[in-house]
Write an enzyme that holds these catalytic residues in place. Structure first.
Site: not given
Length: 326
Positions: A187, A190, A10
């Protein structure tokens, strides 16, 4: 701490643009900057209130990338630093839509990045990411244009501003990617909640979750992630800088590890968040009182979670098991 052998899964290559290289590229391409003082620019990198405030600075800086040599130099600089950090395998995100919107042709972007990967001192591959805030139609258009260069990237990802852009919006483009044999990551979790992680898994069919730190809020999701050995590519210094956690001592990494999740440590955008993958390891080891075996397990997890060949994974795993943790 002597760097352990790890895979970095990542990292956004555009987020590795250190201030000195930013200045050099700006001068090379006659691009105006707020200042040409690298120290002042680095200080500007350090003050964010949330993800969007970071993205505003991040995207503005990328205007300095104009020619294939610029993209080569950016990727090559990251790969050299990654090697020094103990990285054996890097699966590197890039955001073609940003450069296309800056008037740069796809060929220039991919030519530079792919040439640097071919010259890399470590095993490396590219993952093409879609900017979720630009919407699904733009993502599909980007993928179709990119397929001309299919041999230069191994997968697709989904990044940029998360809240308000749920994974389900990108179902069709992920189906196209799957039909092309591309690996799939996204993603999720988050800034948004566990529901985004569920959608990434069940609607997009991703093989890895990037970030995923909010997954612990849903015990059923934790059980699913553990049972299916879904990798989570966590970026502790990024979470701290973007105010996802109040301090590294509050970071959920240790709890994720203790829950049996396939969690890994990565740098995200190291030029902006204060460190590469080795710096992230050192920071969380101190803040969370990780044991040597915790640290080793994180390294082993990174190889398991990578898209490298089984032979390479086994070799790096043996190296990590034999390595001394100082």
């Amino acid at each position: 701490m002597t760097p352990l052998p790890v895979a970095e899964l990542h990292v956004h290559v555009e987020g590795t643009l250190e201030a000195d290289l930013l200045v050099a590229l700006a001068r090379r391409n006659d691009v105006a900057l707020p200042t040409y003082d690298a120290a002042a620019l680095t200080e500007r990198y350090r003050h964010f209130t949330n993800l969007q405030s970071f993205l505003d600075v991040y995207y503005a800086n990328l205007a300095v990338l104009r020619e294939p040599t610029d993209f080569y130099d950016l990727m090559a600089a990251y790969l050299r630093r990654a090697e020094a950090a103990g990285v054996r395998r890097a699966e590197v995100f890039f955001d073609p839509q940003t450069h296309l919107n800056n008037g740069i042709g796809f060929e220039a972007v991919i030519e530079g990045f792919a040439a640097a990967v071919a010259d890399a001192p470590i095993s490396a591959d590219l993952i093409l990411c879609f900017l979720r805030d630009l919407g699904p139609e733009a993502a599909e258009e980007t993928l179709r244009a990119a397929l001309k260069f299919r041999e230069h990237f191994i997968g697709v990802g989904l990044d940029s501003a998360e809240v308000g852009h749920p994974p389900r919006m990108f179902k069709r483009v992920y189906e196209i990617a799957s039909g092309e044999g591309l690996r799939k990551v996204a993603h999720a979790g988050e800034e948004a909640g566990p529901d985004y992680v569920w959608e990434a898994l069940d609607v997009l069919g991703v093989e890895r979750i990037d970030h995923g730190v909010r997954s612990l809020a849903d015990p059923e999701l934790v059980a699913r992630l553990r049972a299916d050995r879904v990798p989570l590519t966590v970026c502790p210094l990024s979470n701290l800088c973007l105010k996802g956690v109040g301090s590294l001592a509050e970071h959920p990494l240790k709890a994720m590890l203790d829950a049996g999740l396939l969690v890994t440590v990565n740098s995200d955008d190291p030029a902006y968040f204060g460190g590469h993958v080795d710096d992230n390891f050192a920071a969380v080891r101190a803040a969370l009182a990780l044991t040597d075996e915790d640290v080793r397990q994180l390294a082993l997890n990174s190889f398991e979670a990578s898209f490298a060949s089984r032979e390479d994974k086994d070799r790096w795993r043996a190296e990590a098991l034999a390595a001394r943790i100082s």
